[in-house]
Motif scaffolding. Structure first.
Motif: not given
Length: 304
Positions: A142-154
């Protein structure tokens, strides 16, 4: 190619059947595929892989039903079910006196959802398991639509003690940008390059360069799709310390993995691989690369 026992969910299974499998108690199977240290031959972790045991069609592979699961908005429910199964597996391993990390696959959309991350961390805490035993593998489908949100979760997962792995590096959405933008402990090089390296100097060069980059960034490097034991010395030479694939272990039930881990604990035999293979193959690779260089220069001169 699918075997006679594997079917396409998209063409023969209805949305209602898929929803029932995800939300019900029957049909979803979890297998574990070992990840092996290519220097010692020891199993160091495993990846949890979902299978759909269809009552009429047999085993359906995840590539055939996951797109429908995403389309139906059931991906979070599937993630939670897989998390519960993996926690149960880790508890079973602990009762046997065995502790190896197990990876859970999830796309960016799921891992960007704080509720999914909190669910996983809550279950780990409730089971009183070390978070380091749960690895989260970011898939590239899947494409990453909100990289900042993903980074925060990881980062939340990493701070809790879970390791994060990047799946299928070199293809799809698993890009260099991701390698530099998100917290990672492990990079898994896509099987496309692993399975082609023996017949393509270009594929081997890409694999070796990707492994070198990941190693320099302090990431653990895993070669995916290892189908030939004779490839192991070349993978070591390329910088892949770890491997996963049918030659090292097919996806298997928990009991079978547990038996292998018990044998490893009690005996610890390493894999045997032909040691002359790496040097001879790399010599051939260097010859091919040198032969190709004049041809490239000739084409460049002609183009001018």
């Amino acid at each position: 190619m699918m075997s006679n026992h594997e079917a396409s969910a998209s063409s023969v299974a209805s949305d209602d059947e898929i929803a029932a499998m995800i939300t019900g108690k029957d049909g979803l199977r979890m297998l574990l595929q070992p990840q092996v240290d290519l220097l010692t031959g020891r199993i160091v972790s495993a990846e949890a892989l979902a299978r759909w045991q269809h009552p009429r069609l047999g085993i359906i592979m995840p590539g055939e039903f996951i797109p429908a699961v995403n389309r139906l908005g059931l991906d979070s429910i599937l993630f939670e079910r897989v998390c519960l199964r993996v926690i149960d597996m880790l508890l079973g391993l602990r009762r046997a006196g065995i502790a190896v990390p197990v990876a859970i696959n999830a796309p960016a959309s799921t891992l960007s959802d704080e509720r999914a991350v909190d669910f996983l961390l809550g279950r780990i805490h409730a089971a009183e398991l070390p978070a380091s035993l749960v690895r989260v593998e970011l898939t590239e489908d899947q494409p990453i639509r909100e990289l900042d949100v993903l980074r925060a979760s990881l980062l939340k997962l990493e701070n809790a003690g879970c390791e994060v792995s990047l799946d299928d590096f070199g293809t799809g959405h698993a890009s260099l940008k991701l390698l530099s933008a998100i917290p990672l402990s492990e990079v898994k090089i896509d099987q496309y390059f692993v399975t082609r390296m023996r017949r393509s100097a270009v594929a081997f060069e890409v694999l070796r360069t990707a492994a070198e980059l990941a190693n320099r960034l302090g990431r653990r490097v895993v070669a995916e799709g290892v189908e030939n034991m004779a490839d192991i010395p070349a993978l070591r030479a390329a910088g892949c310390r770890y491997g996963q694939g049918f030659a090292l272990g097919r996806p298997m039930p928990l009991d079978e993995l547990m038996m292998r881990l018990r044998t490893q604990r009690d005996r610890g035999d390493a894999m045997a691989a032909p040691t002359p293979y790496a040097s001879s193959w790399l010599d051939v690779y260097e010859d091919v690369k040198q032969d190709a260089a004049p041809a490239r220069r000739a084409r460049h001169v002609t183009a001018q």
